[in-house]
Design a protein around this motif. Sequence first.
Motif, mmCIF file in Angstrom:
data_model
loop_
_atom_site.group_PDB
_atom_site.id
_atom_site.type_symbol
_atom_site.label_atom_id
_atom_site.label_comp_id
_atom_site.label_asym_id
_atom_site.label_seq_id
_atom_site.Cartn_x
_atom_site.Cartn_y
_atom_site.Cartn_z
ATOM 1 N N ASN A 116 0.815 -1.221 0.000
ATOM 2 C CA ASN A 116 0.000 0.000 0.000
ATOM 3 C C ASN A 116 0.848 1.270 0.000
ATOM 4 N N VAL A 117 1.929 1.231 -0.749
ATOM 5 C CA VAL A 117 2.766 2.414 -0.881
ATOM 6 C C VAL A 117 2.385 3.134 -2.162
ATOM 7 N N LYS A 118 2.161 4.458 -2.044
ATOM 8 C CA LYS A 118 1.888 5.239 -3.257
ATOM 9 C C LYS A 118 3.082 6.145 -3.525
ATOM 10 N N THR A 119 3.563 6.130 -4.765
ATOM 11 C CA THR A 119 4.624 7.058 -5.123
ATOM 12 C C THR A 119 4.136 7.943 -6.262
ATOM 13 N N GLU A 120 4.534 9.212 -6.208
ATOM 14 C CA GLU A 120 4.143 10.118 -7.290
ATOM 15 C C GLU A 120 5.189 11.225 -7.389
ATOM 16 N N SER A 121 5.263 11.859 -8.555
ATOM 17 C CA SER A 121 6.180 12.988 -8.657
ATOM 18 C C SER A 121 5.359 14.265 -8.683
ATOM 19 N N ARG A 122 5.949 15.318 -8.134
ATOM 20 C CA ARG A 122 5.249 16.595 -8.153
ATOM 21 C C ARG A 122 6.253 17.702 -8.501
ATOM 22 N N ILE A 123 5.755 18.704 -9.195
ATOM 23 C CA ILE A 123 6.595 19.849 -9.544
ATOM 24 C C ILE A 123 6.194 21.026 -8.678
ATOM 25 N N ALA A 144 10.022 16.739 -7.161
ATOM 26 C CA ALA A 144 10.300 15.835 -6.051
ATOM 27 C C ALA A 144 9.459 14.581 -6.192
ATOM 28 N N LEU A 145 9.935 13.535 -5.531
ATOM 29 C CA LEU A 145 9.155 12.305 -5.459
ATOM 30 C C LEU A 145 8.435 12.289 -4.131
ATOM 31 N N ARG A 146 7.204 11.833 -4.143
ATOM 32 C CA ARG A 146 6.467 11.748 -2.907
ATOM 33 C C ARG A 146 6.126 10.290 -2.653
ATOM 34 N N VAL A 147 6.375 9.869 -1.421
ATOM 35 C CA VAL A 147 6.081 8.490 -1.050
ATOM 36 C C VAL A 147 5.060 8.524 0.084
ATOM 37 N N VAL A 148 3.889 7.943 -0.151
ATOM 38 C CA VAL A 148 2.843 7.944 0.869
ATOM 39 C C VAL A 148 2.633 6.519 1.365
ATOM 40 N N VAL A 149 2.818 6.332 2.669
ATOM 41 C CA VAL A 149 2.738 4.992 3.271
ATOM 42 C C VAL A 149 1.669 4.985 4.366
ATOM 43 N N PRO A 150 1.235 3.786 4.809
ATOM 44 C CA PRO A 150 0.133 3.747 5.783
ATOM 45 C C PRO A 150 0.457 4.366 7.145
ATOM 46 N N THR A 151 1.615 4.048 7.729
ATOM 47 C CA THR A 151 1.839 4.478 9.115
ATOM 48 C C THR A 151 3.128 5.284 9.279
ATOM 49 N N VAL A 152 3.278 5.865 10.482
ATOM 50 C CA VAL A 152 4.503 6.621 10.783
ATOM 51 C C VAL A 152 5.722 5.699 10.755
ATOM 52 N N ALA A 153 5.562 4.495 11.324
ATOM 53 C CA ALA A 153 6.685 3.546 11.338
ATOM 54 C C ALA A 153 7.138 3.246 9.906
ATOM 55 N N ASP A 154 6.177 3.139 8.999
ATOM 56 C CA ASP A 154 6.503 2.895 7.591
ATOM 57 C C ASP A 154 7.342 4.029 6.995
ATOM 58 N N CYS A 155 7.096 5.248 7.480
ATOM 59 C CA CYS A 155 7.850 6.399 6.967
ATOM 60 C C CYS A 155 9.341 6.187 7.205
ATOM 61 N N TYR A 156 9.680 5.814 8.461
ATOM 62 C CA TYR A 156 11.091 5.632 8.793
ATOM 63 C C TYR A 156 11.671 4.408 8.095
ATOM 64 N N GLU A 163 -0.431 8.396 5.234
ATOM 65 C CA GLU A 163 -1.649 8.810 4.531
ATOM 66 C C GLU A 163 -2.336 9.970 5.249
ATOM 67 N N GLN A 164 -2.336 9.868 6.593
ATOM 68 C CA GLN A 164 -2.987 10.928 7.350
ATOM 69 C C GLN A 164 -2.261 12.259 7.169
ATOM 70 N N MET A 165 -0.920 12.200 7.210
ATOM 71 C CA MET A 165 -0.146 13.427 6.996
ATOM 72 C C MET A 165 -0.406 14.001 5.610
ATOM 73 N N HIS A 166 -0.572 13.102 4.646
ATOM 74 C CA HIS A 166 -0.816 13.524 3.277
ATOM 75 C C HIS A 166 -2.142 14.276 3.189
ATOM 76 N N ARG A 167 -3.160 13.686 3.807
ATOM 77 C CA ARG A 167 -4.469 14.328 3.810
ATOM 78 C C ARG A 167 -4.385 15.706 4.468
ATOM 79 N N GLU A 168 -3.669 15.750 5.576
ATOM 80 C CA GLU A 168 -3.547 17.020 6.284
ATOM 81 C C GLU A 168 -2.768 18.042 5.482
#
Length: 502
Positions: free
Chosen positions: A221-228, A253-265, A316-321
């Motif tokens: 459930n990892v989403k990656t996308e690029s943004r300018i 930049a590349l953006r990586v959106v993962v389910p949890t905070v632990a996943d971020c690290y 995901e929550q941080m992304h929404r915020e």
Amino acid sequence: MAAPTKEETALITKAYVFAEKAHEGLKRYSGEPFFIHVFATAKKLAEFGMGAKAIAAGLLHDVIEDTKATREEVESEFGEEILSLVDGVTKLGKLKYRGLKRHTESLRKLFVAIAKDIRVLIIKLTDRLHNMQTLQHVPLHKQRRIAEETLEVYAPLAYRLGMRTLNRELEDLAFPYVYPKEYKQVQELLRAQQQSKETQHHLEKVRKSLQKELAKEGMRNVKTESRIKGLYSLYKKLLRKNMDMENIHDISALRVVVPTVADCYKALGVIHGMWRPLPGRIKDYIAFPKPNGYQSIHTTIFTGDGGIVEIQIRSEQMHREAEYGIASHLSYKEGEGNGGKNVITSNLVWIASLLSYRSWFQSAKEDKPTDTSQGATIPPWLTDLAEAHGDTMEPQEFLEGLRADFFEHRIFVFTPKGDVVDLPLNSSPIDFAYAIHSDIGDHVAGAKVNGKLIALDTKLKNGDIVEIQTKNSSHPTTKWLEFAKTEMAKRKIRTALGERGR
Ligand code: MN
């Protein structure tokens, strides 16, 4: 996302029908039916996940000002709460930015003071978004003022509310109207940079290999996308970096959106395992959120073929915020059940964040562990703040206290042109004059409030329109020190007295 209830759907449908009928026959500058505008506003509010009442108010936001519908009708059809939302939006529409940059902070504060309910401000921002999207149809002489106001007042408010997507959209829509030459220049620079390095192609390669590696490490459930980067935000950065694109590493930049905070690290570990990071460019905004609440981990990596890419990792929550900011905390919180309380909490936090900006920043800098166990809709930096004040108080009390604290000690007065100046309570025309310009302060000969001549020791009141009369032969006297309330005025009077004494 919860599906809307029957009542909610009925409310929105009713507002839709009411607004469509009220605006019947009215047209926008574009020639389109006016209703299209209120519909676009409401649709955006729905996208933000706002509740049914806010969406209904979005549909109704122009009926009192622009149609035959009355406040009484809106109240009897839709109730007090929706009327007060529509009223608030109408009032905000009357505040105008007139081009004095040093008063924009006061204007923003006044917006906040008048809006009272955060939903009013969000409705006003989405209203402005659609007006900016259709600005090309507006008469030329109005375009620039509206775009400047957007850039100086609305976009910064969106930013402070954490609504980054909206902030960026507003900025990029206003940019070409306010700085046409610079807009073209930045556009050119960006085009050249993107072509010379085949950035998009390169970024896509990095994205694919990262996605593969994360999957190999068992991350699902990892989403990656690029943004300018937004053009206006790129422009502001270029101004700080000698207009040299080589000095800017986060254009894309590349953006990586993962389910949890632990996943971020964990993702950070995977990334640094694949590519070498640029020293000093790893920023942990999860442990240390930005003052507006933004959370993510940023790192910049050498891609091995001479390229450099910034990667942003977030849950995901941080992304929404990050996308919707404060609006993401309001979703589905209005109305029944314990919802009411949450609206208050959000309101409280909102006002706290705008008004106690500094103390808030302090608390963000302290090393506070991120508690995700609450699974909360309210992030820790906000609950910290609420708890710090809220232990002994009900949220409502805290809110009132905060409001009282700030607004009972400040007044908002206007120049004859409508610029807003905020001053401490009991300020005099002398304070006002020095707040405008020290040269005006140093030569005050008289003052008018709301068109009437008044004494220089008169205490100004909220909403006063103040006009200062100057004479070259007028100079500060020791009496003025008693009239002045602000430190700035006192300091300048002393300086002037000292110079003349010599
Ligand atoms: Mn409107």
